[in-house]
Design a protein around this motif. Structure first.
Motif, short mmCIF file in Angstrom:
data_model
loop_
_atom_site.label_atom_id
_atom_site.label_comp_id
_atom_site.label_asym_id
_atom_site.label_seq_id
_atom_site.Cartn_x
_atom_site.Cartn_y
_atom_site.Cartn_z
N HIS B 47 0.73 -1.25 -0.04
CA HIS B 47 0.02 -0.09 -0.02
C HIS B 47 0.94 1.28 0.10
O HIS B 47 1.91 1.54 0.91
N PRO B 69 -1.72 -10.69 1.07
CA PRO B 69 -0.82 -11.55 1.52
C PRO B 69 0.03 -12.45 0.40
O PRO B 69 -0.50 -12.97 -0.36
N GLU B 71 1.12 -15.56 0.38
CA GLU B 71 0.52 -16.71 -0.05
C GLU B 71 -0.73 -16.68 -1.25
O GLU B 71 -1.00 -17.64 -2.02
N ASN B 72 -1.30 -15.55 -1.25
CA ASN B 72 -2.42 -15.35 -2.09
C ASN B 72 -2.16 -15.46 -3.56
O ASN B 72 -3.01 -15.67 -4.45
N ASP B 75 -1.66 -19.32 -4.31
CA ASP B 75 -3.16 -19.86 -4.29
C ASP B 75 -3.60 -19.41 -5.50
O ASP B 75 -4.43 -20.13 -6.20
N GLU B 76 -3.40 -18.00 -6.20
CA GLU B 76 -4.18 -17.69 -7.03
C GLU B 76 -3.47 -17.86 -8.58
O GLU B 76 -3.99 -17.49 -9.65
N VAL B 306 -8.00 0.99 -7.85
CA VAL B 306 -8.72 -0.27 -7.70
C VAL B 306 -9.97 -0.41 -8.23
O VAL B 306 -10.09 -1.44 -9.13
N ASP B 307 -10.64 0.64 -8.58
CA ASP B 307 -12.10 0.69 -9.32
C ASP B 307 -11.83 0.45 -10.70
O ASP B 307 -12.71 -0.49 -11.29
N LYS B 310 -10.79 -3.28 -11.46
CA LYS B 310 -12.07 -4.33 -11.24
C LYS B 310 -12.85 -4.01 -12.51
O LYS B 310 -13.45 -5.16 -13.42
N TRP B 329 -13.14 9.36 -4.87
CA TRP B 329 -12.93 9.67 -3.45
C TRP B 329 -11.39 9.59 -3.03
O TRP B 329 -10.66 8.90 -3.77
N TRP B 331 -8.52 10.58 0.42
CA TRP B 331 -8.24 10.94 1.82
C TRP B 331 -6.74 11.16 2.14
O TRP B 331 -6.04 11.05 1.24
N ASP B 333 -4.33 12.10 5.80
CA ASP B 333 -4.33 12.03 7.14
C ASP B 333 -3.00 12.82 7.42
O ASP B 333 -1.87 12.71 7.23
N LYS B 338 -8.36 13.94 9.99
CA LYS B 338 -8.63 12.88 8.86
C LYS B 338 -9.39 13.86 7.81
O LYS B 338 -10.38 14.29 8.20
N GLN B 340 -11.35 13.64 4.50
CA GLN B 340 -11.95 12.69 3.29
C GLN B 340 -12.54 13.64 2.34
O GLN B 340 -13.46 14.42 2.59
#
Lengths: 102, 415
Positions: B47, B69, B71-72, B75-76, B306-307, B310, B329, B331, B333, B338, B340
């Motif tokens: 991140h 993680p 291991e994912n 797995d994938e 991210v969107d 997808k 959106w 954000w 800090d 905070k 947003q």
């Protein structure tokens, strides 16, 4: 070690075990559909919304002010809503059941 | 979907928020073939937002903030090739040339190359000591290391945008002396209304971070590891560490050399596809149409990465009627604040500010005439969430009621 059951919106049940980190991270690791945690767990995106099974509600506890502000106007909020990035695996009750919000 | 993807290969250039989320979304959407990602960054995909925040103020590495993680990936069956750069895209034979002199063919190619920090052409910038941008884990680690090694801990941040301000706040928490030098008349000038700039200026000043505006840095002189940062008004600031946060350059070169259409970024359609039917572009590097705002945008944000990933995954897996349609959106800090933000405020002509009874909580609502465009919420997630709902539904809002804090903050109060 906590064992947590996730029930997704299409009624798939995933049982996951974890020892540390957030419940959101545990869900992502176990590919629980509907829990994305896009913001990385800083209570900014509400993509990890779950409904706590009623019998566990008092043990899980209420959300913080920021978290409840995030939830209040969510379309799928319930009185048992939490953001799973704010739940720590080592602090939640063993056997916890969470329903993934739509 | 009628065709099988089993024998196909999807190659992704860039393994950060966009590329990695695309890879996992492809599996969710049923892609059966190979998925191979390349990134010049050797770190296991992490991140980025924490780099200027929690990462700087802790001793932890990026293993605390992996996108998925390790291991994912096993797995994938997602293959990561880190530390390898892509030299060129050969659209004719659908392959890419790599820095290790190998060639990888693809059936579908996704460009998620993002952006790199813009290093302004300031005299002496190349010979400055301990000068770093803030974009990668390596940058953050370099800043942390140089900071810890410095005795006087005098930090100059060039650029009063979100990256610069977050870094300033984090280093201040660690005990630095921090001066932010902003070229414009106010910080965050490009992204928010003046009232937000004022708030963040006061926030930093009350935490003993110096915010200086109209400061155009023209040269840096370095002697015995100490930098003197010189502005065009002849003011000079000494620095043991310099952080540069003046914006980015979009990584469009590979796409441009492959003759893909470039327009502010890599031009894509509603499915994130470029003018080559086998090539998609997602995240910071893509220039796309936003249906809600009816305008083309290029967005630098996690949400967009991210969107859009997808969306592209669905399209690549052959789903029909896929349209990238989101309300952006963001954000930030800084100290105990905070922020947003939701929506795009570009083109606003009216602002309503609502100050809550709670200390330090307020929200700024951006309108174009009666249309709500965007909301900036400071320590007030309710405004962010309600703003999101209102923007999505196109709800008309009674501005007088909105600005009246004696009226409780409930959806029906403002309609």
């Amino acid at each position: 070690m906590a064992k947590i059951t996730f029930i997704t919106s299409n009624n798939e049940t995933i049982i996951a075990e974890g020892t540390s980190g957030s419940v959101m991270e545990l869900a992502v690791k176990n590919k629980v559909k509907g829990i994305d945690g896009d913001c990385g767990g800083v209570c900014s995106c509400a993509t990890c919304h779950v409904h706590v099974n009623e019998e566990f509600w008092s043990a899980v506890g209420k959300p913080s002010e920021l978290e409840s502000d995030m939830l209040e106007f969510d379309d799928n909020v319930s009185e048992y809503s939490r953001l799973s990035c704010q739940l720590k695996v080592e602090e939640v009750p063993d056997g916890l059941i969470l329903k993934v919000a739509k | 979907m009628t065709t099988t993807t089993q024998s196909q290969v999807c190659v992704v250039i860039g393994a950060s928020h966009a590329g990695i989320n695309l890879a996992f979304a492809l599996r969710r959407e049923g892609w059966e073939g190979n998925i191979i990602l390349y990134d010049i960054d050797k770190e296991f995909p992490y991140h980025r937002p924490p780099l200027s925040k929690a990462y700087l103020t802790s001793e932890e590495g990026t293993e605390q903030s992996l996108l998925f993680p390790k291991e994912n990936y096993d797995d994938e069956n997602i293959t990561l090739k880190l530390g390898i750069s892509v030299k060129s895209i050969n659209r004719n034979d659908k392959s890419i040339n790599l820095s290790d002199n190998t060639v990888q063919s693809y059936d579908k190619l996704v460009i998620a190359t993002g952006a790199r920090p813009f290093i302004p052409p300031i005299k002496g910038i190349e010979t400055a000591q301990n000068l770093f941008p803030m974009r990668t884990a390596e940058d953050a680690a370099n800043i942390r290391k140089a900071f810890n090694a410095s005795t006087k801990k005098r930090v100059i941040v060039i650029g009063g945008g979100y990256i610069g301000l977050e870094t300033a706040a984090s280093l201040k928490k660690l005990g630095a002396q921090v001066v932010v030098l902003e070229r414009e008349e106010r910080i965050l000038a490009r992204v928010t209304a003046p009232i937000m700039s004022e708030f963040f200026t006061e926030l930093h000043q009350s935490n003993a971070v110096e915010i200086l505006t109209s400061k155009n840095v023209i040269s840096i002189e370095t002697k015995n590891d100490i930098n003197s940062v010189i502005c065009d008004d002849n003011s000079t600031y000494e620095a043991d560490l310099i952080v540069v946060g003046v914006g980015i350059k979009v990584n469009t070169e590979l796409a441009q050399e492959a003759d893909l259409v470039i327009e502010n970024g890599i031009k894509v359609d509603a499915t994130a596809r470029t003018n080559d039917e086998h090539i998609y572009a997602i995240g910071d590097c893509s220039y796309h149409y936003n249906p809600h705002y009816k305008t083309n945008v290029r967005l630098e944000s996690v949400q967009n990465a991210v969107d859009q990933a997808k969306t592209a995954a669905k399209a690549i897996c052959g789903q029909e009627n896929v349209v990238y349609d989101t309300i952006p959106w963001f954000w930030s800090d800084q100290f105990d604040v905070k922020l947003q933000m939701v929506g795009l405020s570009n083109g606003y002509n009216d602002i309503v500010t609502r100050k809550e009874e709670t200390k330090n909580s307020f929200s700024t609502w951006y309108f174009r005439d009666e249309e709500l465009l965007a909301v900036d919420a400071v320590n007030f997630a309710k405004a962010y969430m309600l703003g999101t709902r209102f923007i999505k539904s196109g709800q008309l809002i009674n501005k007088t009621k909105l600005s009246d804090t004696t009226i409780p903050f409930k959806p029906n109060s403002f309609i």
